[in-house]
Scaffold this active site. Sequence first.
Site, short mmCIF file in Angstrom:
data_model
loop_
_atom_site.label_atom_id
_atom_site.label_comp_id
_atom_site.label_asym_id
_atom_site.label_seq_id
_atom_site.Cartn_x
_atom_site.Cartn_y
_atom_site.Cartn_z
CG ASN A 1 -6.66 -1.58 1.22
OD1 ASN A 1 -5.97 -1.11 0.32
ND2 ASN A 1 -6.14 -2.05 2.35
CB CYS B 1 -0.94 -0.01 1.20
SG CYS B 1 -1.87 -1.53 1.31
CG HIS C 1 -3.27 2.83 2.16
ND1 HIS C 1 -3.69 2.44 0.90
CD2 HIS C 1 -3.42 1.74 2.96
CE1 HIS C 1 -4.07 1.17 0.94
NE2 HIS C 1 -3.91 0.72 2.17
N1 ACO Z 1 -18.50 -8.69 9.54
C1 ACO Z 1 -18.86 -8.90 10.82
N2 ACO Z 1 -17.97 -9.19 11.80
C2 ACO Z 1 -16.68 -9.26 11.46
C3 ACO Z 1 -16.23 -9.04 10.14
C4 ACO Z 1 -17.20 -8.76 9.15
N3 ACO Z 1 -16.89 -8.52 7.85
N4 ACO Z 1 -14.89 -9.16 10.11
C5 ACO Z 1 -14.50 -9.44 11.36
N5 ACO Z 1 -15.58 -9.51 12.18
C6 ACO Z 1 -15.62 -9.79 13.61
C7 ACO Z 1 -14.40 -10.48 14.11
O1 ACO Z 1 -14.52 -11.87 13.89
C8 ACO Z 1 -14.44 -10.12 15.59
O2 ACO Z 1 -15.32 -10.98 16.25
P1 ACO Z 1 -14.99 -11.51 17.73
O3 ACO Z 1 -14.92 -10.28 18.58
O4 ACO Z 1 -16.14 -12.42 18.02
O5 ACO Z 1 -13.67 -12.20 17.61
C9 ACO Z 1 -15.04 -8.72 15.62
O6 ACO Z 1 -15.67 -8.56 14.32
C10 ACO Z 1 -14.02 -7.62 15.80
O7 ACO Z 1 -12.90 -7.87 14.98
P2 ACO Z 1 -11.67 -6.91 14.94
O8 ACO Z 1 -10.66 -7.47 14.01
O9 ACO Z 1 -11.23 -6.54 16.29
O10 ACO Z 1 -12.35 -5.61 14.29
P3 ACO Z 1 -11.69 -4.25 13.97
O11 ACO Z 1 -12.50 -3.16 14.53
O12 ACO Z 1 -10.21 -4.24 14.23
O13 ACO Z 1 -11.88 -4.16 12.38
C11 ACO Z 1 -10.55 -4.44 10.42
C12 ACO Z 1 -11.28 -5.12 11.55
C13 ACO Z 1 -11.56 -3.68 9.61
C14 ACO Z 1 -9.87 -5.50 9.55
C15 ACO Z 1 -9.50 -3.47 10.98
O14 ACO Z 1 -8.74 -4.13 11.94
C16 ACO Z 1 -8.58 -2.88 9.94
O15 ACO Z 1 -8.97 -2.09 9.12
N6 ACO Z 1 -7.28 -3.24 10.00
C17 ACO Z 1 -6.26 -2.62 9.16
C18 ACO Z 1 -6.30 -3.07 7.76
C19 ACO Z 1 -5.22 -2.32 7.00
O16 ACO Z 1 -4.91 -1.18 7.28
N7 ACO Z 1 -4.61 -2.90 6.02
C20 ACO Z 1 -3.59 -2.10 5.37
C21 ACO Z 1 -2.73 -2.80 4.60
S1 ACO Z 1 -3.52 -3.67 3.30
C22 ACO Z 1 -2.28 -4.18 2.23
O17 ACO Z 1 -1.12 -3.94 2.43
C23 ACO Z 1 -2.67 -4.98 1.02
#
Ligand code: ACO
Length: 312
Positions: A262, A108, A232
């Site tokens: 993304n 990214c 990003h």
């Molecule tokens: N729908 C519903 N629930 C979901 C989903 C979904 N699509 N995805 C995950 N959950 C659940 C999880 O299973 C978890 O459940 P649990 O509490 O029972 O275990 C709960 O939601 C919370 O999960 P978290 O991972 O803590 O949620 P978070 O608020 O962190 O959001 C996310 C997840 C969106 C992936 C976030 O962490 C994020 O954006 N991370 C960064 C991603 C990023 O920046 N990537 C950049 C690089 S990409 C590249 O280089 C190609």
Amino acid sequence: MGSAITGWGEALPERIVTNDEFAARLDTSDEWIVARTGIHERRMGSTTSKLAVEAGSAALDRAGLVGADVDLVILATTTPDQAIPATSAAVHDALGCRGGAFDLNAACAGFVYALVTADALLRAGHRRALVIGSETLSRVTDQDDRSTAVLFGDGAAAIVVEAGATDDLILAYDLGVDGSATSLLYAEHGGHIHMEGREVFRRAVRTEITSIERVLADAGIGPDDVDLFVPHQANVRIIEAVNERLGLSMDKTAIVLDRTGNTSAASIPLALAEAADAGRLNDGDTVLLSGFGAGMTWASAVVRWGRRGLAR
Ligand code: ACO
């Protein structure tokens, strides 16, 4: 001798995939996806080379150039069409460019890495560079895994950078990588993306803040001097956290992730091109770019927008 951005263009696949489409077959909902990421829909389809050619062609049109005017093509991508050869070779051929072409994989952060590299090669004697970010992440995402499927999309955007009698394009930049953290975000050859979302989120916020503070200090400017911030586009909550900490306004921040998801290396140029198309950028504006992704890589740059008197 400096360089200037003289053209920009974008390409998105036609197929729109809404959050409801995922909710119909996975244990997720539009409410969850919007609240946790800010993403409403993303585009899927096409190939990395086709999207790159379309975006590159639009950028050349905008600059009033043809492919033969370009003597350097840099394609930032994590999703090349094939393992061998580089996808940039096909793009170079389709657009009729001259000189060299290569792919650059810094996830990214790839577009900012590519822009900094292009600027350095223009100083070394190249005349005109086409800098492209193009991705088809839907191909490497497990569409049955709700934790990654909803996040990624496909798309491309490109800019033309020309050398000439003008000021420096890049006022300051910061490139970095922490290769000890590769396991947080990766895809095996032929496999799907695996991501420790929460930890990637934490590191993205922390690293972008440090990197942006560094480039603002190096450029001798403060957050108020930034006319447009182009981060990003992974998650709007990451962008809000970075902005809050640095005192950057959301009004002066370019956002496309609500419609694109993304798109990794394509996300910064897509947001930049859309802002330019919307008339949000004026000649001489100070633009801050910052990306963070797999590697874990990061890259920030303070650039001067526009032709800035560049004649040809
Ligand atoms: N729908 C519903 N629930 C979901 C989903 C979904 N699509 N995805 C995950 N959950 C659940 C999880 O299973 C978890 O459940 P649990 O509490 O029972 O275990 C709960 O939601 C919370 O999960 P978290 O991972 O803590 O949620 P978070 O608020 O962190 O959001 C996310 C997840 C969106 C992936 C976030 O962490 C994020 O954006 N991370 C960064 C991603 C990023 O920046 N990537 C950049 C690089 S990409 C590249 O280089 C190609």
